[in-house]
Design a protein around this motif. Structure first.
Motif, mmCIF file in Angstrom:
data_model
loop_
_atom_site.group_PDB
_atom_site.id
_atom_site.type_symbol
_atom_site.label_atom_id
_atom_site.label_comp_id
_atom_site.label_asym_id
_atom_site.label_seq_id
_atom_site.Cartn_x
_atom_site.Cartn_y
_atom_site.Cartn_z
ATOM 1 N N ILE A 16 0.903 -1.156 0.000
ATOM 2 C CA ILE A 16 0.000 0.000 0.000
ATOM 3 C C ILE A 16 0.940 1.202 0.000
ATOM 4 O O ILE A 16 1.813 1.298 0.857
ATOM 5 N N THR A 17 0.781 2.083 -0.970
ATOM 6 C CA THR A 17 1.785 3.127 -1.153
ATOM 7 C C THR A 17 1.172 4.470 -1.519
ATOM 8 O O THR A 17 0.072 4.517 -2.078
ATOM 9 N N ALA A 64 -7.017 3.826 3.333
ATOM 10 C CA ALA A 64 -6.883 2.393 3.598
ATOM 11 C C ALA A 64 -6.672 2.170 5.091
ATOM 12 O O ALA A 64 -6.260 3.073 5.814
ATOM 13 N N PRO A 66 -4.122 0.411 6.557
ATOM 14 C CA PRO A 66 -2.923 -0.094 5.871
ATOM 15 C C PRO A 66 -2.460 -1.475 6.316
ATOM 16 O O PRO A 66 -2.163 -2.324 5.474
ATOM 17 N N ALA A 69 -5.009 -4.009 5.171
ATOM 18 C CA ALA A 69 -5.025 -4.082 3.699
ATOM 19 C C ALA A 69 -3.846 -4.931 3.218
ATOM 20 O O ALA A 69 -3.994 -5.780 2.330
ATOM 21 N N GLU A 70 -2.682 -4.722 3.836
ATOM 22 C CA GLU A 70 -1.526 -5.515 3.399
ATOM 23 C C GLU A 70 -1.705 -6.988 3.766
ATOM 24 O O GLU A 70 -1.325 -7.864 2.993
ATOM 25 N N HIS A 93 -1.510 -1.189 -4.274
ATOM 26 C CA HIS A 93 -2.591 -0.199 -4.326
ATOM 27 C C HIS A 93 -2.070 1.133 -3.822
ATOM 28 O O HIS A 93 -1.387 1.187 -2.806
ATOM 29 N N ARG A 94 -2.415 2.165 -4.548
ATOM 30 C CA ARG A 94 -1.992 3.496 -4.136
ATOM 31 C C ARG A 94 -3.086 4.146 -3.289
ATOM 32 O O ARG A 94 -4.273 3.907 -3.514
ATOM 33 N N ILE A 95 -2.684 4.973 -2.325
ATOM 34 C CA ILE A 95 -3.656 5.750 -1.547
ATOM 35 C C ILE A 95 -3.280 7.225 -1.605
ATOM 36 O O ILE A 95 -2.217 7.588 -2.124
ATOM 37 N N VAL A 105 -4.302 1.105 -8.896
ATOM 38 C CA VAL A 105 -4.004 -0.269 -8.486
ATOM 39 C C VAL A 105 -3.306 -0.997 -9.633
ATOM 40 O O VAL A 105 -3.635 -0.774 -10.804
ATOM 41 N N ILE A 134 -9.990 -0.772 1.619
ATOM 42 C CA ILE A 134 -9.569 0.459 0.937
ATOM 43 C C ILE A 134 -10.860 1.168 0.530
ATOM 44 O O ILE A 134 -11.829 0.511 0.149
ATOM 45 N N GLY B 80 -12.013 -0.075 -3.034
ATOM 46 C CA GLY B 80 -10.695 -0.236 -3.644
ATOM 47 C C GLY B 80 -10.787 -0.588 -5.122
ATOM 48 O O GLY B 80 -11.855 -0.931 -5.620
#
Lengths: 149, 81
Positions: A16-17, A64, A66, A69-70, A93-95, A105, A134, B80
């Motif tokens: 998650i980035t 997210a 985080p 999510a990970e 996935h980008r946040i 994503v 997310i 998402g």
């Protein structure tokens, strides 16, 4: 060790980035999960669209949970690896705030053959959307709204 | 016992904080925590029924008993992708 032993499968890439998922970043993911035994690499990228349900969208804001999510992404990668045993997998996935046309994503699956790569990639993105914590907020000219499902 | 509550997305905006500590009777369940939160924070009352729950970063049923120091989050409908 025999001559026929092929390259070890790389560990799945899970992230998650807030960093941009641009062409270079996506290419790096593809390279990282593609072994010499892979014959088909399928990459799905989700991009920010300028409209939703008849409304004009200016940008999206992703949030997210985080840590969870990970761990949910890691669970999907494990499922992909158990159903398609020789696959390399990247789930990123980008946040944060994303502009129209930016990639939110990236799902990369590298398999020995294309049919399984398509199938595994489809499974991974569909599962991601259904299970990974997310959320996205649509930003309009005149307001904003969290998208519910 | 004390439980850590984390808020995300619409819930975080509704309450204005990203986490808080909730005092609960020992052995309280996710459902009991949810009922108490809805009472304490009226802004959440309308949002919580649509949420799933997660305990210690994994999805959990509402009957799940909580432990001291657990991390509880309510998960709004996902967006998402």
């Amino acid at each position: 060790m025999s001559d026929e032993v092929t390259q070890a499968l790389p560990a799945p890439i899970i992230r998650i980035t807030r960093d941009p998922l641009d062409g270079e970043a996506i290419r790096a993911l593809e390279r990282a999960v593609t072994t010499d035994g892979a014959g088909g690499v399928v990459t799905f990228t989700g991009v920010v669209r300028d409209n939703a349900r008849g409304k004009r969208v200016r940008a999206l804001e992703y949030d997210a949970y985080p840590e969870m999510a990970e761990s949910e992404l890691a669970r999907i990668a494990d499922e992909v690896r158990s159903r398609w045993p020789e696959s390399g997998v990247a789930l990123v996935h980008r946040i944060g705030r994303l502009e129209i046309g930016e990639c939110s994503v990236a799902v990369v699956v590298a398999c020995p053959h294309r049919a399984e790569a398509f199938e595994a990639c489809r499974y991974a993105i569909d599962t991601l959307k259904a299970t990974v914590p997310i959320w996205k907020k649509e930003l309009y000219e005149d307001g904003e709204e969290w998208v519910e499902g | 016992m004390q439980v850590r509550i984390r808020y995300f997305a619409s819930l975080r905006e509704a309450v204005g904080v990203s986490e808080e500590t909730l005092d609960l009777p020992d052995g309280a369940t996710v459902a009991q925590a949810r009922a108490l939160l809805a009472e304490r924070r009226p802004a959440l009352a309308a949002l919580l029924p649509a949420c799933a729950a997660a305990v210690d970063r994994a999805y959990a049923q509402v009957e799940t008993p909580l432990r001291e120091g657990a991390e509880l989050a309510f998960i709004p409908p996902l967006g998402g992708g």
